[in-house]
Design a protein around this motif. Sequence first.
Motif, PDB file in Angstrom:
ATOM      1  N   ALA A 306       0.813  -1.219   0.000  1.00  0.00           N
ATOM      2  CA  ALA A 306       0.000   0.000   0.000  1.00  0.00           C
ATOM      3  C   ALA A 306       0.840   1.259   0.000  1.00  0.00           C
ATOM      4  N   GLY A 307       1.998   1.201   0.644  1.00  0.00           N
ATOM      5  CA  GLY A 307       2.911   2.343   0.660  1.00  0.00           C
ATOM      6  C   GLY A 307       2.221   3.637   1.058  1.00  0.00           C
ATOM      7  N   ASP A 308       2.529   4.700   0.318  1.00  0.00           N
ATOM      8  CA  ASP A 308       1.956   6.021   0.608  1.00  0.00           C
ATOM      9  C   ASP A 308       0.823   6.383  -0.353  1.00  0.00           C
ATOM     10  N   GLN A 453      -2.523   3.950   9.030  1.00  0.00           N
ATOM     11  CA  GLN A 453      -1.416   2.996   8.996  1.00  0.00           C
ATOM     12  C   GLN A 453      -1.686   1.956  10.065  1.00  0.00           C
ATOM     13  N   LEU A 454      -1.969   0.715   9.650  1.00  0.00           N
ATOM     14  CA  LEU A 454      -2.313  -0.338  10.603  1.00  0.00           C
ATOM     15  C   LEU A 454      -1.192  -1.355  10.760  1.00  0.00           C
ATOM     16  N   GLY A 455       0.003  -0.996  10.300  1.00  0.00           N
ATOM     17  CA  GLY A 455       1.176  -1.823  10.554  1.00  0.00           C
ATOM     18  C   GLY A 455       1.378  -2.991   9.625  1.00  0.00           C
ATOM     19  N   THR A 483      -4.639 -10.786   9.166  1.00  0.00           N
ATOM     20  CA  THR A 483      -5.531 -10.391  10.253  1.00  0.00           C
ATOM     21  C   THR A 483      -5.081  -9.033  10.772  1.00  0.00           C
ATOM     22  N   VAL A 484      -5.994  -8.093  10.717  1.00  0.00           N
ATOM     23  CA  VAL A 484      -5.693  -6.721  11.111  1.00  0.00           C
ATOM     24  C   VAL A 484      -6.315  -6.444  12.477  1.00  0.00           C
ATOM     25  N   SER A 485      -5.513  -5.914  13.390  1.00  0.00           N
ATOM     26  CA  SER A 485      -6.023  -5.513  14.700  1.00  0.00           C
ATOM     27  C   SER A 485      -6.369  -4.033  14.671  1.00  0.00           C
ATOM     28  N   LEU A 486      -7.624  -3.737  14.972  1.00  0.00           N
ATOM     29  CA  LEU A 486      -8.054  -2.344  14.948  1.00  0.00           C
ATOM     30  C   LEU A 486      -7.710  -1.662  16.268  1.00  0.00           C
TER      31      LEU A 486
END
Length: 523
Positions: A306-308, A453-455, A483-486
């Motif tokens: 995804a970058g910027d 930015q979710l890391g 898996t994304v942690s919000l």
Amino acid sequence: MKKPKFSHLALSFLFSIGALGAPASVQAQDKKASQWPRGITYEIFVQSFADSNGDGKGDINGMTSKLDYLKNLGVEAVWLMPMNPSPSYHKYDVTDYYGIHPDYGTMEDFKEFINQAHKRNIKVVMDMVINHSSNKHPWFLDAAKNENSPYRDYYVWTHKNDPQTQREGKTTGADSFNTQHWHKVEGSDYLYYGYFYSGMPDLNFDSPKLREEIFKIGRFWFTEVGVDGFRLDAARHIFPDERPQDNHNWWVYFRNEMKKVNKDVYLVGEVWAPAEIVGPYLKGLPALFNFDMGFAITKAVNEENAGDLVANHKKIRDFYEKVNPEYVDATFLTNHDQNRIMSAVNGDLNKAKMATALLLTLPGSPYLYYGEEIGMLGKKPDENIREPFLWDVKGKDKSRTTWMQPKYNTEGAVAPAAAQMKDKNSLFNHYKSLIALRNNSKALTYGALEPLQLGTAGVSAFVRTQEDESLLVLHNLSKNEVTVSLPENLAAYKNVHFKNNKGAKQKGASVVLPAYSSVVLKK
């Protein structure tokens, strides 16, 4: 007889969904939130789109027969590539600014097309090519043979011994690689200026008579024919690059004149350049194509990073809004001058779908290039990115054009529209569901953009908010499930509003994103 086009004088005269695919709320057309020009526009190369009379060339009546297809897809406007009489297949060298190319039909055919489009709430934007004419235009033919021609002042001339003709050998923009800008006329000591090539002599906008002719042309198409707007070809090159202020001023002047006959006039300009060069044009051309975004999306999906992308998009939008708060960001993936998006992602259907998902959930007023929604392929030269549209398998396709032998979109290489419309997993239905999602969401159509930015490098995340609607958009650009942690500040986004993969799910503060999938969460 040198004209003052290359002077540096300013033009002071100018200012005298919870289930797979679209949820029920998205599918309900009566809840439609978008309104053109903020809706979806579909670009058509008429010659390749649909043939109504069996001569192998696309035509206006063919387009009319496909308006229900466009309505079903969810588009709210069409941009028609040039339709004026012209000696070339692409028709960007006009020989009559008041006519329709006979291969395409008649003026009555076009008026009926506009009438039928308007009945379906589809606006009509036509390509207006006023940077140059054809060298076969009667104006130029007369001007070239007669120095006292009434049309001599319509073009830019200089003597063959003029030093400025020696400034050759450089290009001045991404839209032309031509380095020879001065061209000879047989039997004359004078040269004429043509930025793109000898067959397209530039018109001389330092001439009051020429300017008035251009206004007359614009008025004709608005008042006599009924189009809704113009796409302005080569808008950056009305005057040479060393006269940018004159270019900016001209479009303010042109827009003001057009508003006298159509207060809702829509003008979208082609200024193929970095944002800092594009920005000043927004005062006269409130809609401009966002070339940067198309390149950035393609890069992100190809690199699965995804970058910027989102941060840079917001930065450019913020800059443009300072120039003109009402500007229309005409976003797109690729167009008729670029390799098609499916070829740009090397035929990878997952990446093509992800590019679409990004385009249709990020801010902007998206343009789709005909055939993009069925995954048509194409690489330069230009003819091969303008190949015939595939409506059905060959034996059943009565609308397919045959004016050229396709190199990329051959039988079996691309599934035709008829087959894709029946396949719920097709690229066509992917486009349709995302267009419906966007059309029925104020947040996606008009909303502010907040990059996140979710890391996770492969996840593009952002929030779109408009009035009481706020959506958290998550795209997994990678080939791996993520898996994304919000974080706590996003905990309120608890409802799955849309997803395009049944394996996507939300578990408390975690969201599972399968490979190449998208999820939209709502508060």
